[in-house]
Design a protein around this motif. Structure first.
Motif, PDB file in Angstrom:
ATOM      1  N   ASP A   1       0.935  -1.253   0.038  1.00 15.03           N
ATOM      2  CA  ASP A   1       0.035   0.142   0.097  1.00 15.03           C
ATOM      3  C   ASP A   1       0.620   1.219  -0.121  1.00 15.03           C
ATOM      4  O   ASP A   1       0.536   2.058  -0.397  1.00 15.03           O
ATOM      5  CB  ASP A   1      -0.948   0.001   1.209  1.00 15.03           C
ATOM      6  CG  ASP A   1      -1.905  -1.004   1.118  1.00 15.03           C
ATOM      7  OD1 ASP A   1      -2.378  -1.496   0.005  1.00 15.03           O
ATOM      8  OD2 ASP A   1      -2.489  -1.640   2.195  1.00 15.03           O
ATOM      9  N   ALA A   2       2.061   1.076   0.629  1.00 19.27           N
ATOM     10  CA  ALA A   2       2.796   2.316   0.755  1.00 19.27           C
ATOM     11  C   ALA A   2       3.557   2.787  -0.586  1.00 19.27           C
ATOM     12  O   ALA A   2       3.606   3.780  -0.835  1.00 19.27           O
ATOM     13  CB  ALA A   2       3.881   2.180   1.757  1.00 19.27           C
ATOM     14  N   VAL A   3       4.092   1.425  -1.294  1.00 21.86           N
ATOM     15  CA  VAL A   3       4.373   1.625  -2.532  1.00 21.86           C
ATOM     16  C   VAL A   3       3.451   2.404  -3.514  1.00 21.86           C
ATOM     17  O   VAL A   3       3.653   3.239  -4.380  1.00 21.86           O
ATOM     18  CB  VAL A   3       4.978   0.460  -3.081  1.00 21.86           C
ATOM     19  CG1 VAL A   3       5.290   0.501  -4.433  1.00 21.86           C
ATOM     20  CG2 VAL A   3       6.237  -0.117  -2.151  1.00 21.86           C
ATOM     21  N   VAL A   4       2.201   1.712  -3.610  1.00 17.26           N
ATOM     22  CA  VAL A   4       1.284   2.257  -4.554  1.00 17.26           C
ATOM     23  C   VAL A   4       0.958   3.836  -4.240  1.00 17.26           C
ATOM     24  O   VAL A   4       0.640   4.607  -5.148  1.00 17.26           O
ATOM     25  CB  VAL A   4      -0.111   1.470  -4.217  1.00 17.26           C
ATOM     26  CG1 VAL A   4      -1.385   2.061  -5.051  1.00 17.26           C
ATOM     27  CG2 VAL A   4       0.188   0.152  -4.662  1.00 17.26           C
ATOM     28  N   LEU A   5       0.873   4.222  -2.766  1.00 20.14           N
ATOM     29  CA  LEU A   5       0.555   5.437  -2.446  1.00 20.14           C
ATOM     30  C   LEU A   5       1.697   6.445  -3.097  1.00 20.14           C
ATOM     31  O   LEU A   5       1.412   7.525  -3.408  1.00 20.14           O
ATOM     32  CB  LEU A   5       0.551   5.606  -0.917  1.00 20.14           C
ATOM     33  CG  LEU A   5       0.326   7.012  -0.159  1.00 20.14           C
ATOM     34  CD1 LEU A   5      -0.924   7.524  -0.725  1.00 20.14           C
ATOM     35  CD2 LEU A   5       0.513   7.026   1.186  1.00 20.14           C
ATOM     36  N   GLY A   6       3.159   5.848  -3.018  1.00 25.18           N
ATOM     37  CA  GLY A   6       4.104   6.535  -3.673  1.00 25.18           C
ATOM     38  C   GLY A   6       3.845   6.949  -5.216  1.00 25.18           C
ATOM     39  O   GLY A   6       4.108   7.865  -5.411  1.00 25.18           O
ATOM     40  N   LEU A   7       3.511   5.939  -5.569  1.00 24.74           N
ATOM     41  CA  LEU A   7       3.334   5.989  -7.219  1.00 24.74           C
ATOM     42  C   LEU A   7       2.047   6.957  -7.522  1.00 24.74           C
ATOM     43  O   LEU A   7       2.339   7.566  -8.351  1.00 24.74           O
ATOM     44  CB  LEU A   7       2.957   4.657  -7.760  1.00 24.74           C
ATOM     45  CG  LEU A   7       4.225   3.747  -7.698  1.00 24.74           C
ATOM     46  CD1 LEU A   7       3.689   2.276  -8.244  1.00 24.74           C
ATOM     47  CD2 LEU A   7       5.468   4.032  -8.605  1.00 24.74           C
TER      48      LEU A   7
ATOM     49  N   ALA B   1       3.081  10.468  -6.936  1.00 22.16           N
ATOM     50  CA  ALA B   1       3.988  11.148  -8.185  1.00 22.16           C
ATOM     51  C   ALA B   1       3.184  11.357  -9.379  1.00 22.16           C
ATOM     52  O   ALA B   1       3.381  12.442 -10.178  1.00 22.16           O
ATOM     53  CB  ALA B   1       4.987   9.864  -8.393  1.00 22.16           C
ATOM     54  N   TYR B   2       2.095  10.472  -9.581  1.00 17.15           N
ATOM     55  CA  TYR B   2       1.169  10.891 -10.696  1.00 17.15           C
ATOM     56  C   TYR B   2       0.571  12.100 -10.509  1.00 17.15           C
ATOM     57  O   TYR B   2       0.286  12.850 -11.433  1.00 17.15           O
ATOM     58  CB  TYR B   2       0.302   9.697 -11.065  1.00 17.15           C
ATOM     59  CG  TYR B   2      -0.531   9.692 -12.169  1.00 17.15           C
ATOM     60  CD1 TYR B   2       0.314  10.037 -13.691  1.00 17.15           C
ATOM     61  CD2 TYR B   2      -1.824   9.632 -12.008  1.00 17.15           C
ATOM     62  CE1 TYR B   2      -0.675  10.326 -14.621  1.00 17.15           C
ATOM     63  CE2 TYR B   2      -2.531   9.884 -13.425  1.00 17.15           C
ATOM     64  CZ  TYR B   2      -1.945  10.135 -14.372  1.00 17.15           C
ATOM     65  OH  TYR B   2      -2.873  10.304 -15.627  1.00 17.15           O
ATOM     66  N   GLN B   3      -0.079  12.070  -9.464  1.00 15.83           N
ATOM     67  CA  GLN B   3      -1.031  13.523  -9.117  1.00 15.83           C
ATOM     68  C   GLN B   3      -0.205  14.474  -9.172  1.00 15.83           C
ATOM     69  O   GLN B   3      -0.658  15.559  -9.526  1.00 15.83           O
ATOM     70  CB  GLN B   3      -1.603  13.315  -7.640  1.00 15.83           C
ATOM     71  CG  GLN B   3      -2.096  14.515  -7.225  1.00 15.83           C
ATOM     72  CD  GLN B   3      -3.388  15.004  -8.026  1.00 15.83           C
ATOM     73  OE1 GLN B   3      -4.158  14.196  -8.414  1.00 15.83           O
ATOM     74  NE2 GLN B   3      -3.516  16.397  -8.432  1.00 15.83           N
ATOM     75  N   LEU B   4       1.155  14.573  -8.715  1.00 16.16           N
ATOM     76  CA  LEU B   4       2.045  15.676  -9.051  1.00 16.16           C
ATOM     77  C   LEU B   4       2.198  16.183 -10.377  1.00 16.16           C
ATOM     78  O   LEU B   4       2.257  17.305 -10.680  1.00 16.16           O
ATOM     79  CB  LEU B   4       3.569  15.551  -8.475  1.00 16.16           C
ATOM     80  CG  LEU B   4       4.525  16.586  -8.434  1.00 16.16           C
ATOM     81  CD1 LEU B   4       5.327  16.294  -7.007  1.00 16.16           C
ATOM     82  CD2 LEU B   4       5.519  16.573  -9.513  1.00 16.16           C
ATOM     83  N   PHE B   5       2.087  15.121 -11.384  1.00 19.52           N
ATOM     84  CA  PHE B   5       2.233  15.439 -12.836  1.00 19.52           C
ATOM     85  C   PHE B   5       0.694  16.019 -13.272  1.00 19.52           C
ATOM     86  O   PHE B   5       0.532  16.313 -14.515  1.00 19.52           O
ATOM     87  CB  PHE B   5       2.609  14.408 -13.587  1.00 19.52           C
ATOM     88  CG  PHE B   5       4.141  14.309 -13.477  1.00 19.52           C
ATOM     89  CD1 PHE B   5       4.929  15.109 -13.608  1.00 19.52           C
ATOM     90  CD2 PHE B   5       4.458  12.798 -13.027  1.00 19.52           C
ATOM     91  CE1 PHE B   5       6.442  14.783 -13.620  1.00 19.52           C
ATOM     92  CE2 PHE B   5       5.809  12.568 -12.411  1.00 19.52           C
ATOM     93  CZ  PHE B   5       6.910  13.693 -13.040  1.00 19.52           C
TER      94      PHE B   5
END
Length: 821
Positions: A429-435, A438-442
């Motif tokens: 879940d933490a890895v998915v949250l990080g991904l 990152a996508y929301q930042l774009f």
């Protein structure tokens, strides 16, 4: 006292007060066994009432054709309640009916055969006392004992089914089919209300609901004996298998698909003025933002197609160019949508992004509310509609896709909540949250920043309400966030470095005190309110039509206050109300004007205003956080109304909901025909006037107040560069604070003044010398004047600056600068 429940359900009850324990027994043609079962359960509950408290037994009759109902009604015990279904639908339907009618703080579900003796309830009670949400009476954990056994073939089928369930649907629970379970009452009613299975698979569906909601499940060993007369037949197992597939795949139901269709219909209706002809219609209230965003999509597609850096362009702001990463060009969508932009044009791409993005955002909030807050689809629909179509969201729908395409935010919220759950896969879940982050930042950094601020306020408020929960989840949450950051940062470090240190980067943008909301803005109705909108009043309380960031209206705020008081015992309601209130107050800025007093007091935004990142936020946008918070409060209120037993309460509550929401229903966004692009740009007539490395200079230069030249450039296939433009860039080489547009040099300022005032300026030798320097800096090949108001005085001014008259070429005035000026 006796009565009949709505819908013909017969009940026997003494009061509507909450009891300590409800025992729910599903029954279908149980006249032979039900009497002895009721005797045993009643005798036990009476004997333990001194320590257990008030109790009731709810018999859920599933359309029996024998004397099952009479066995209950003839006892005339006010603590025995009968609820009936008009026809036989299955155990799942009966349990859903019985649990919905229960009033207990705890709910025991037991089969009519009492295969597990009611005395085993003592063991289940201890599990709930230890903090579990449900205790499953299990035959398969150490300590369980078995009496009479089933037929071997029936045991084989049961074992095979259990193995299949554990492998595909409900890992970690050994005995999923035992019909003896004790639930937390409120959670049981929520889980059964959300269930769809009418058959035997409801046990698996409800436990899976508890697992996905993060509610702890305990398996408790019990004594179990097979009882003759089982209602489970061998032919039922294929149906159970079918239901397991439905549970696992979680196919959307009719309500979910209807909600998605309605969200899309609302988005299309909002954009109906240009949805079907985006290339020739312009959003009136977008000011110059539609031109800007179409340019962002066009230039990104052009960069990708030509294998150039997608974070930079020199087509505007020549010769320095534009840092696209510092301008929220949404590469998360503009890059993958390159084929669509190249094929159909940036106007179509922007139109689809805005329309589908708003619908997807509403759908994402709907999904989060159903998953985390209330299971009633109607309540979730109401809450998601407010979250995605609240007045400030409608304001930003005027060509601000970075603030309405927010479908990732609910997914991020859900993934962060998963880090707080026990028994979950925190690392994954933490890895998915990080991904996701990152996508929301774009997609939009400011939206991500505001979402993080809202989540922080909610977390602090919830921790204040439930400090025990906060202490329990603090370490796993912080650890998961650290892992998420470790995943996110390597993916965004280069784009962020380009944004803050690359060409044409800047540190911050000042917006001034006018960027804050006033208290009146929170209480007033928005301009696009179909019923109560007032354009003049809204304009006086906001920066412009795209920045009406409050305008929730006093009826909704009063309704939210009433909901908060009514649901004060629910920690989520308190935390959501606190989040909305804090966001509203922060949006008032560093200095708050007290209405009707002339008094100004320091606001809580003051110590935050100078912090990195926050110093560039338009502070009134903090009120955007209120939209999902108020939407979730609305969902809680509608969900509570749906379960209210009094029709009068439901009608009054529905009236209050309507009075709060009807003034906020938006009218379609205003649009108007777009001025035709001169043939000079569309037919390629500009090409002889611009040599490689040169620019084409519109008169006056494009700026945030007049950026139609960006549209002409996209219509020309982005074939030429131009100075000026509408973007964010640095003020100068030394001071890296940001500004909108380009700092004006002499010529740009002169032409802007003439356009704005219509007054001819004195042109002398010094002015011509300054103009020659500016044109040389821009590497200008030609100047172009498109017919517009005050174009005569503009043309006369440029004639004097360059020392020659213009030529009329394909709908524009052109000054060819080749050969000197």
């Amino acid at each position: 006292m006796r009565g009949t429940a709505p819908g013909g359900t017969r009940e026997t009850y003494s009061s509507r007060a909450v009891v300590d324990l409800s025992v729910v027994i599903p029954a279908y043609n149980e006249e032979r066994r039900l009497g002895s079962t009721l005797d045993a359960v009643t005798r036990y509950l009476r004997a333990t009432a001194h320590r257990r408290g008030a109790w009731e037994i709810v018999i859920a009759d599933d359309g029996s054709t024998d004397a099952t109902r009479e066995i209950v009604t003839l006892r005339r015990d006010p603590r025995l309640r009968l609820v009936t279904s008009p026809r036989n639908r299955g155990k799942g339907a009966a349990l859903r009916l019985g649990v919905a009618a229960s009033r207990g703080r705890r709910v025991l579900v037991t089969d009519a055969d009492l295969a597990a003796p009611v005395e085993e309830l003592e063991r289940l009670d201890r599990a709930l006392d230890e903090g579990h949400a449900v205790a499953v009476g299990s035959r398969a954990v150490p300590g369980a004992t078995l009496g009479d056994r089933q037929h071997r073939f029936r045991e084989f089928l049961g074992a095979a089914g259990n193995l299949l369930i554990r492998a595909t649907t409900l890992r970690g629970i050994r005995d999923t089919q035992c019909g003896f379970k004790l639930f937390d009452g409120d959670k049981a009613r929520a889980a059964f209300a959300a269930s769809r299975m009418d058959g035997w698979a409801i046990d698996v569906e409800v436990l899976r609901h508890f697992r996905l909601s993060g509610w702890p499940i305990a398996e408790v060993p019990v004594h179990w004996s097979h009882q003759h007369g089982s209602k489970v037949r061998p032919l039922d197992y294929p149906r159970v298998l079918r239901d397991l597939v439905r549970i696992r795949v979680r196919l959307p139901g009719l309500a979910d698909m209807s909600a998605a269709a309605l969200f899309l219909a609302m988005a299309v209706a909002l954009y109906s003025g240009r949805f079907f002809d985006p290339a020739r219609r312009y959003l009136t209230d977008s000011l110059q933002d539609q031109n800007q965003w179409e340019w962002f999509f066009a230039v990104t597609a052009d960069n990708v197609a030509r294998l150039r850096n997608p974070f930079f362009s020199d087509l505007q702001g020549a010769p320095d160019g534009v840092n696209l990463m510092a301008n929220t060009a949404m590469p998360g969508l503009s890059v993958p949508l390159t084929p669509l932009t190249l094929l159909l044009g940036p106007a179509v791409t922007l139109n689809l992004v805005m329309t589908l993005g708003m619908a997807a955002t509403a759908g994402a909030w709907y999904w989060l509310i159903v998953r985390r807050l209330v299971r009633q689809r109607g309540a979730a629909f109401a809450g998601a509609t407010l979250a995605a179509f609240a007045p400030p969201m409608v304001s930003h729908a005027n060509a601000h896709p970075n603030f309405v395409v927010l479908f990732m935010i609910p997914l991020i919220v859900d993934r962060a909540l998963r880090l707080c759950e026990t028994g979950g896969r925190r690392t994954r879940d933490a890895v998915v949250l990080g991904l996701m982050t990152a996508y929301q930042l774009f997609l939009g950094e400011e939206a991500l920043l505001l979402a993080a601020l809202g989540m922080l306020v909610f977390a602090l408020a919830y921790a204040a309400v439930r400090p025990d929960v906060a202490r329990q989840v603090a370490r796993p949450l912080l650890g998961g966030l650290a892992v998420a950051a470790a995943v996110c940062l390597p993916l965004v470090v280069y784009p962020l470095a380009w944004q803050f240190s690359g060409p044409q980067s800047y540190t911050h943008i000042e917006h001034g005190p006018a960027a804050a909301n006033s208290v009146r803005a929170l209480l007033t109705f928005a301009e696009r309110s179909l019923i109560a909108g007032d354009a003049d009043r809204a304009a006086a309380l906001s920066l412009n039509p795209t920045e009406q960031n409050a305008f929730y209206g006093w009826p909704l705020l009063l309704f939210a206050l009433a909901v908060t008081v009514r649901l004060w015992r629910q920690p989520a309601a308190r935390a959501l109300a606190c989040t909305a209130a804090v966001a509203a107050i922060l949006s008032l800025g560093p200095r708050i004007h007290v209405p009707l007093s002339g008094v100004e007091i320091p606001g809580p935004w003051a110590p935050l205003a100078g912090l990195p990142l926050l110093e560039s936020v338009i502070v009134s946008r903090v009120a955007l956080i209120c939209a999902p918070a108020l939407g979730m409060l609305l969902a809680l209120a509608v969900g509570r109304l749906a379960t209210a037993r009094s029709l009068g309460t439901q009608y009054v509550g529905l009236l209050a909901v309507c009075l709060a929401l009807l003034p906020l229903v938006p009218a379609p966004l205003k649009s108007e025909p777009r001025a035709a692009t001169p043939a000079f740009f569309t037919d390629g007539s500009w090409k002889p006037y611009v040599s490689p490395g040169e620019t084409l200079v519109p008169v006056p230069l494009p700026d945030p107040q007049a950026a139609e030249a960006l549209h002409w450039q996209t219509e020309a296939g982005l074939g030429f560069r131009m100075p000026g433009g509408y973007f964010n860039g640095p003020y100068g080489d030394g001071d890296r604070s940001g500004v909108y547009g380009v700092p004006l040099n002499f010529t740009a300022s002169l032409l802007k003044d003439v356009r704005d005032t219509g007054v001819a300026q004195v042109i002398d030798d010094r002015a011509r010398a300054e103009a020659r320097q500016d044109l040389a800096h821009w590497k200008a090949g030609a100047l172009v004047l498109v017919p517009q108001p005050r174009d005569a005085v503009l043309r006369a001014t440029v004639d004097k600056l360059v020392g020659r008259p213009a030529q009329w070429v394909d709908g524009v005035w052109v000054w060819d600068l080749h050969g000197g000026s």
